[in-house]
Design a protein around this motif. Sequence first.
Motif, PDB file in Angstrom:
ATOM      1  N   ARG A 191     101.380  72.440  46.152  1.00 39.01           N
ATOM      2  CA  ARG A 191     100.461  71.401  45.688  1.00 39.01           C
ATOM      3  C   ARG A 191      99.565  70.949  46.833  1.00 39.01           C
ATOM      4  NH1 ARG A 191      99.830  66.250  46.219  1.00 39.01           N
ATOM      5  NH2 ARG A 191      98.774  65.078  44.563  1.00 39.01           N
ATOM      6  N   THR A 192     100.174  70.695  47.989  1.00 40.60           N
ATOM      7  CA  THR A 192      99.406  70.228  49.145  1.00 40.60           C
ATOM      8  C   THR A 192      98.347  71.261  49.530  1.00 40.60           C
ATOM      9  OG1 THR A 192     101.326  69.008  49.925  1.00 40.60           O
ATOM     10  CG2 THR A 192      99.604  69.467  51.541  1.00 40.60           C
ATOM     11  N   GLY A 193      98.775  72.516  49.590  1.00 38.12           N
ATOM     12  CA  GLY A 193      97.830  73.579  49.948  1.00 38.12           C
ATOM     13  C   GLY A 193      96.664  73.644  48.979  1.00 38.12           C
ATOM     14  N   GLN A 194      96.962  73.517  47.680  1.00 38.21           N
ATOM     15  CA  GLN A 194      95.897  73.599  46.673  1.00 38.21           C
ATOM     16  C   GLN A 194      94.979  72.384  46.748  1.00 38.21           C
ATOM     17  OE1 GLN A 194      97.450  74.473  42.710  1.00 38.21           O
ATOM     18  NE2 GLN A 194      98.591  76.221  43.486  1.00 38.21           N
ATOM     19  N   MET A 195      95.599  71.215  46.954  1.00 40.73           N
ATOM     20  CA  MET A 195      94.793  69.994  47.003  1.00 40.73           C
ATOM     21  C   MET A 195      93.866  70.020  48.215  1.00 40.73           C
ATOM     22  SD  MET A 195      95.433  67.884  44.528  1.00 40.73           S
ATOM     23  CE  MET A 195      96.537  67.856  43.134  1.00 40.73           C
ATOM     24  N   LEU A 196      94.391  70.495  49.343  1.00 40.02           N
ATOM     25  CA  LEU A 196      93.594  70.502  50.574  1.00 40.02           C
ATOM     26  C   LEU A 196      92.770  71.772  50.700  1.00 40.02           C
ATOM     27  CD1 LEU A 196      96.238  69.114  53.133  1.00 40.02           C
ATOM     28  CD2 LEU A 196      94.356  67.861  52.067  1.00 40.02           C
ATOM     29  N   LYS A 197      92.932  72.687  49.733  1.00 43.72           N
ATOM     30  CA  LYS A 197      92.281  74.004  49.790  1.00 43.72           C
ATOM     31  C   LYS A 197      92.552  74.648  51.156  1.00 43.72           C
ATOM     32  CE  LYS A 197      88.770  73.285  46.313  1.00 43.72           C
ATOM     33  NZ  LYS A 197      89.386  72.047  45.786  1.00 43.72           N
ATOM     34  N   LEU A 198      93.818  74.652  51.529  1.00 39.80           N
ATOM     35  CA  LEU A 198      94.218  75.142  52.832  1.00 39.80           C
ATOM     36  C   LEU A 198      95.409  76.077  52.629  1.00 39.80           C
ATOM     37  CD1 LEU A 198      93.882  74.906  55.904  1.00 39.80           C
ATOM     38  CD2 LEU A 198      95.400  72.932  55.854  1.00 39.80           C
ATOM     39  N   THR A 199      95.191  77.350  52.890  1.00 50.70           N
ATOM     40  CA  THR A 199      96.278  78.311  52.754  1.00 50.70           C
ATOM     41  C   THR A 199      96.540  78.936  54.106  1.00 50.70           C
ATOM     42  OG1 THR A 199      95.455  78.794  50.555  1.00 50.70           O
ATOM     43  CG2 THR A 199      97.057  80.323  51.446  1.00 50.70           C
ATOM     44  N   THR A 200      97.783  78.942  54.514  1.00 52.70           N
ATOM     45  CA  THR A 200      98.141  79.564  55.784  1.00 52.70           C
ATOM     46  C   THR A 200      99.288  80.521  55.531  1.00 52.70           C
ATOM     47  OG1 THR A 200      99.736  77.834  56.306  1.00 52.70           O
ATOM     48  CG2 THR A 200      97.484  77.501  57.094  1.00 52.70           C
ATOM     49  N   GLU A 201      99.560  81.322  56.532  1.00 51.58           N
ATOM     50  CA  GLU A 201     100.687  82.242  56.455  1.00 51.58           C
ATOM     51  C   GLU A 201     101.959  81.443  56.134  1.00 51.58           C
ATOM     52  OE1 GLU A 201     100.187  85.675  57.235  1.00 51.58           O
ATOM     53  OE2 GLU A 201     102.204  85.916  56.423  1.00 51.58           O
ATOM     54  N   ALA A 202     102.122  80.292  56.780  1.00 54.55           N
ATOM     55  CA  ALA A 202     103.318  79.478  56.565  1.00 54.55           C
ATOM     56  C   ALA A 202     103.344  78.920  55.141  1.00 54.55           C
ATOM     57  CB  ALA A 202     103.369  78.340  57.584  1.00 54.55           C
ATOM     58  N   SER A 203     102.227  78.374  54.683  1.00 53.12           N
ATOM     59  CA  SER A 203     102.239  77.745  53.351  1.00 53.12           C
ATOM     60  C   SER A 203     102.460  78.796  52.272  1.00 53.12           C
ATOM     61  CB  SER A 203     100.943  76.970  53.107  1.00 53.12           C
ATOM     62  OG  SER A 203      99.860  77.841  52.902  1.00 53.12           O
ATOM     63  N   THR A 204     101.896  79.991  52.475  1.00 56.28           N
ATOM     64  CA  THR A 204     102.110  81.057  51.503  1.00 56.28           C
ATOM     65  C   THR A 204     103.584  81.413  51.418  1.00 56.28           C
ATOM     66  OG1 THR A 204      99.949  81.920  52.050  1.00 56.28           O
ATOM     67  CG2 THR A 204     101.399  83.382  50.849  1.00 56.28           C
ATOM     68  N   ARG A 205     104.218  81.523  52.587  1.00 56.51           N
ATOM     69  CA  ARG A 205     105.640  81.878  52.592  1.00 56.51           C
ATOM     70  C   ARG A 205     106.491  80.757  52.000  1.00 56.51           C
ATOM     71  NH1 ARG A 205     107.108  86.195  55.920  1.00 56.51           N
ATOM     72  NH2 ARG A 205     105.206  87.279  56.526  1.00 56.51           N
ATOM     73  N   PHE A 206     106.236  79.535  52.441  1.00 57.59           N
ATOM     74  CA  PHE A 206     107.013  78.427  51.862  1.00 57.59           C
ATOM     75  C   PHE A 206     106.791  78.345  50.354  1.00 57.59           C
ATOM     76  CE2 PHE A 206     107.263  76.387  56.189  1.00 57.59           C
ATOM     77  CZ  PHE A 206     108.647  76.401  56.255  1.00 57.59           C
ATOM     78  N   GLY A 207     105.554  78.650  49.941  1.00 60.44           N
ATOM     79  CA  GLY A 207     105.220  78.575  48.527  1.00 60.44           C
ATOM     80  C   GLY A 207     105.968  79.601  47.687  1.00 60.44           C
ATOM     81  N   LYS A 208     106.492  80.625  48.329  1.00 54.16           N
ATOM     82  CA  LYS A 208     107.270  81.615  47.586  1.00 54.16           C
ATOM     83  C   LYS A 208     108.764  81.353  47.720  1.00 54.16           C
ATOM     84  CE  LYS A 208     103.806  85.223  47.759  1.00 54.16           C
ATOM     85  NZ  LYS A 208     103.464  86.552  48.249  1.00 54.16           N
ATOM     86  N   ARG A 209     109.143  80.214  48.231  1.00 55.20           N
ATOM     87  CA  ARG A 209     110.528  79.785  48.391  1.00 55.20           C
ATOM     88  C   ARG A 209     111.211  80.504  49.555  1.00 55.20           C
ATOM     89  NH1 ARG A 209     113.771  78.810  42.869  1.00 55.20           N
ATOM     90  NH2 ARG A 209     112.084  79.329  41.460  1.00 55.20           N
ATOM     91  N   VAL A 210     111.629  79.715  50.504  1.00 50.79           N
ATOM     92  CA  VAL A 210     112.352  80.244  51.658  1.00 50.79           C
ATOM     93  C   VAL A 210     113.767  79.690  51.601  1.00 50.79           C
ATOM     94  CG1 VAL A 210     112.429  80.246  54.186  1.00 50.79           C
ATOM     95  CG2 VAL A 210     110.232  80.472  52.998  1.00 50.79           C
ATOM     96  N   ASP A 211     114.701  80.519  51.949  1.00 56.38           N
ATOM     97  CA  ASP A 211     116.121  80.146  51.960  1.00 56.38           C
ATOM     98  C   ASP A 211     116.351  79.062  53.021  1.00 56.38           C
ATOM     99  OD1 ASP A 211     118.852  80.042  52.067  1.00 56.38           O
ATOM    100  OD2 ASP A 211     119.081  82.042  52.995  1.00 56.38           O
ATOM    101  N   PRO A 212     116.891  77.896  52.642  1.00 61.23           N
ATOM    102  CA  PRO A 212     117.118  76.847  53.656  1.00 61.23           C
ATOM    103  C   PRO A 212     118.170  77.241  54.692  1.00 61.23           C
ATOM    104  CG  PRO A 212     117.965  76.154  51.502  1.00 61.23           C
ATOM    105  CD  PRO A 212     117.223  77.433  51.285  1.00 61.23           C
ATOM    106  N   ASP A 213     119.003  78.189  54.370  1.00 63.66           N
ATOM    107  CA  ASP A 213     120.005  78.640  55.338  1.00 63.66           C
ATOM    108  C   ASP A 213     119.384  79.403  56.505  1.00 63.66           C
ATOM    109  OD1 ASP A 213     122.034  77.514  53.947  1.00 63.66           O
ATOM    110  OD2 ASP A 213     123.071  79.387  53.428  1.00 63.66           O
ATOM    111  N   LEU A 214     118.094  79.710  56.360  1.00 65.11           N
ATOM    112  CA  LEU A 214     117.470  80.598  57.333  1.00 65.11           C
ATOM    113  C   LEU A 214     116.998  79.884  58.600  1.00 65.11           C
ATOM    114  CD1 LEU A 214     116.929  83.628  57.173  1.00 65.11           C
ATOM    115  CD2 LEU A 214     114.677  83.127  56.207  1.00 65.11           C
ATOM    116  N   THR A 215     116.927  78.548  58.579  1.00 58.98           N
ATOM    117  CA  THR A 215     116.315  77.864  59.742  1.00 58.98           C
ATOM    118  C   THR A 215     117.106  78.125  61.017  1.00 58.98           C
ATOM    119  OG1 THR A 215     117.528  75.788  59.425  1.00 58.98           O
ATOM    120  CG2 THR A 215     115.416  76.009  58.273  1.00 58.98           C
ATOM    121  N   LEU A 216     118.406  78.075  60.917  1.00 58.47           N
ATOM    122  CA  LEU A 216     119.224  78.189  62.114  1.00 58.47           C
ATOM    123  C   LEU A 216     119.140  79.585  62.746  1.00 58.47           C
ATOM    124  CD1 LEU A 216     120.978  76.426  63.848  1.00 58.47           C
ATOM    125  CD2 LEU A 216     122.967  77.262  62.570  1.00 58.47           C
TER     126      LEU A 216
END
Lengths: 852, 349
Positions: A377-402
């Motif tokens: 939603r934020t990306g669409q509202m701000l018309k701002l797409t980044t490599e990070a937002s695209t990836r987060f937008g496709k769902r990232v496993d929360p177990d992966l941060t560590l």
Amino acid sequence: MKIPLSWLNDYVNVADLEIGALRQRLTLAGLEVESIEIIGHAGAELPWDPERVMSAAVLAVRPHPNADRLVLVEVDYGGPEHEIAVTGAPSLYARKGETGLDLKVAFAWEGAELYDGHAEGWVKSRLKKTQIRGEPSRAMVCSEKELGLSEAAGDIIYLSDDTPVGVPLVGILGDYVLDFEIKGPFGHLQSIYGIAREVSALCNRPLKRDPLAVAEAVGLKVASGANFVDLAIADPSLCPRYTATLIRDVEIKPSPLWMQLRLQRAGVRPINNVVDITNYVMLELGQPLHAFDYAEVRPRPGTTQPAIVVRPAAEGERMATLDGEMRVFDDQMLLITDGQGAVGIAGVMGGLDSEIGDDTRAVLLEAANFNFLNIRRTGQMLKLTTEASTRFGKRVDPDLTLPAAARAAELMRDLAHGSVDPVIADLYPGKPERRAIAYDPTLANRILGIEIPLPDQARILSALAFEVVDDGATWTVTVPSYRLDVGLPVDLVEEIARVWGYDRFPGTLIDEELPPLRRNHALEAEEHLRDLLMGLGLDEVITYSLIDPVDETRLRSEPDKALELPGECVVLQNPLAPERSQMRRTLLSGTLRTAWANLRYLDRIAIFEIGRIYTHVDAPDASTGQTGVAEPRHVGMLMTGVRDPLWWQTGAATREKLDYFDLKGVVDVMLDRLGLTAKVQWARPSEGKTHPSFHPGRCAVVSIGNRALGVLGELHPRVRDNFDLPEQPVLALEWDLEVLLDAADVADAEKQIGRLSPHAPVHEDLALVVDEATPAVEVKRAIEAAGRPLVTEVVLFDVYRGEQAGPGKKSLAFGLSYQAPDRSLSDRDVVKVRARIIKTVEKELGARLRGS
Amino acid sequence: MSSFDELEQIREQALAELADARTTAALESWEDRYLGRKGEITQRARLVGQLPQEDRPAYGQRVNEIKRLLGQAFEARAEEIKRTELATQLSAEAIDVTLPGRPVIPGHLHLTTQALRELYAIFGKMGFEVYEAPDVELEAYNFDLLNIPEYHPARDMWDTFWVKDTGEESGDRRLLRTHTSPGQMRAMRERCPEPIRVILPGKCYRYEQITVRSEHQFYQLEGLAVGKGITMTDLIGTLTQFARLFYGPDKAVRVRSSYFPFTEPSVELDAACIFCHGAGCAVCKYTGWLELAGAGMVHPVVLANGGYDPDVWSGFAFGPGVERPAMLRYSVEDIRLFYGNDLRFLRRF
């Protein structure tokens, strides 16, 4: 997504797989490999000859006796003797006079094909034995450009110090880059590791590396807090997890060649080691990372510990992002803030002020997880797409941060000489429950139509890291944390099917009760009309439904004369261009534009279109499915240009233009075929009610019963000019297809043929003088009505105006056919009927027999 | 000379003259001269009364014989002359048969219409009827009910034209359908609880820059079957039949896993490349295969939204292209030719 095979091989052994077979296996299982870029290997743009392009060591650099800017290097390439090569590479030139070196380089021998490092673009050339300023030369040390790795031609490349000499270069730097086209929002497939897991399951090979073990290997301790950062998450539903790592004393410099090459092959431009490491880990594990300059992270007021707080923005809060843009946020957008203000848009882009720079010494590394819908939603509202937002937008496993934080720390330590704080700060308030699905394994058969044995189903699920507990009829299948796309039993069926292999599925035909059959009468009638109009010599066109609003203005001959279009216009909120910003309410403009475009090449246009028009009629209502927009079908026709094609008997001189009666002729036959000739009312619009697009005297408004069909006529000269059409009659028609086809249905239902008469008809002419204003069609209908049933055909064959008719009058000559079904008619029969006809037309239309 | 001799002489002379007659006119004058009311033979017949009594029967008989003989000769000669004259006439009437014929101007159906009809016919054989749905759609039908909620990443597969509010809004947003799939929902809600076998053709719209390969308006056709025992192998069988009817009986087909939010499992059907027949070429990007149709088993959420209990019912859906197969078949390189309506292009079909 580009995956270098060499990198994938770090996680699962693919080195011994035939590349085509791997591609096939992955593609059939849903990981479509769109293309493969080959580097160095056979089939590449520039294959590196394994016998002529190899690793080597530069042992010494000596001056060139005859050239100031060149040096001679002594190279050990694994052969019996060392080779002397001539080079001007700046980094070697700088070592002029040094001996006892061991610099690993890419070395090419006479006969090798390389790119010319000095030529513009990519020019291949074969290395030849020659002399350079008097010194013999038959080998060279290579730049990236010469090997086709990049455009960098300024200096040679260096291989890592532990590279053995004399090894074919293709074995060191050669690669296959698989370009995946993965449809769908699959966060778990957006990384080397993710693809490796699939390869492992599909090819039945173990994973070589476990990212979860890295933290331990690096000796990191995980705690919810750390003394280097004061960490807080305001809303765990928007930020389930935040993991922070501190790396001090980093030395910012270029990454090593292997990392640069991997990044380049994955489509990411290398920048410096710290930035490259965040990108590298993101590509490898799928977890976006963000590096803050630790010195710029401020404490909360009154404290000294730098703080990171993840919270929703205040309505109207502002921050400049890395790209230099000032952004304004609403209260649903999630920010990363420090003790004093925003330092980044969560999951989208960092702030300008805390950006890593060349003087950065300590890096605060963020590995976090955010709500994917919120990020999108934020990306669409701000018309701002980044490599990070695209990836987060496709769902990232929360177990992966560590694992990602640990991997990045490891690389920072190794490649940036960073000193990693032994504690990783990890807040995980939004840790999800482990998800389990109650799965009835007979579902696979019901959905797929083939019997996949239960042990195979269980084996496939286990290979994909699902935990299967066989509870009898129903299994409990626990979903791995990263399979955020799997939630229903049927999702498991898909996993089983794609790994089992669709190539093992037979084809069957539906063995099912046939639904009640219905005819689509509306479509059949429409298609029939298409055939009819094609048979009458018209070409079908299909124009754009989206039109230029200006076209509706162009259809008006006088600016103040309203175009009566049905209903309110359907307008787009986000048009591509003003010329395509509203839905058509008329077919006229589309056919006119088509005529205009084609008159550039053709001198005769005869076209029709059958299609919908669109108008608002009501409010939409999702509960009933009402769109609130009416989409009736219309038929449009247009003719203009020369009547007959060029032909040798008629010649070029006498070519006439198409006129009103050409289109009317087509329409007459169409109506006849639809059984509507007698039912259609033709009229010239009355004064003041003329159609703004048409010649007021050459336009017919047509109706059937009390339903309006539409217009047919010659275009108004002004409208013709508005559409930039040449000065010749343009004939056009637009009718409501629903009305036309409804009437045709009725006519068809009423149609009775009876018996065809075997007796020859009697022909006779009848010339009638009527008022100029009396339409010919009325006279004809009166004759037909009065002549019934013996008059079987009435054809108008002459219209005369002049002395014999008298002023304000015209004479219409009709040819009549008389015929009875059961007998030959005598003169007496004909005379009787004729007298009745004359009496009728005299009485009803004030007609008189010509010559009487 | 005796009357008899004279008679014979006339006969010989008449036959000789007849042989010389070349035209109908000469023939007619010959007839007048010999057989007419005032002709030689008629006159000689009248002379019978002047002959001695005993000669009269023989003379009369001979006159009649000669009359008959000349009459026959005349007929034969007339026939001969007529034939000759006709032959002369016909030879004079010869034309250059290669000259162009009188022009008849044919009409043409749009290539899209022809492509759609081909699909109607093929799927009609398999019991699929045509079901039409609106171009201007509710957001709910185009997306939400098809298992594509707002902000869901699956929505990225479609760039959407939105319809401007008219003021008296119910809050239900409208758009130009990005695919024909909302028709699935309409068909299901209308037909439930009957089994379904429909194809849904229609114009679709995408917010895409217009280029050689992409148009903002194009046609789609998709199929939907819902029943109590419909399976993936049925889908594969149906589409294999389709490929064979469309491309020929030997067409190789392959199925691979894919993703669509409204089907689960989702697959993609490929047919062997029509140019290289599987060997690999630029058109198929060296894969040997061309995409035939996206397809899959109707997602349980979609079935339920359509009114069908997914524990009892199942179904499949598929969507072959409309323009693309025609483009491939006829090597059409520019999709804009379809709705740009260059008649030089459309008249080729």
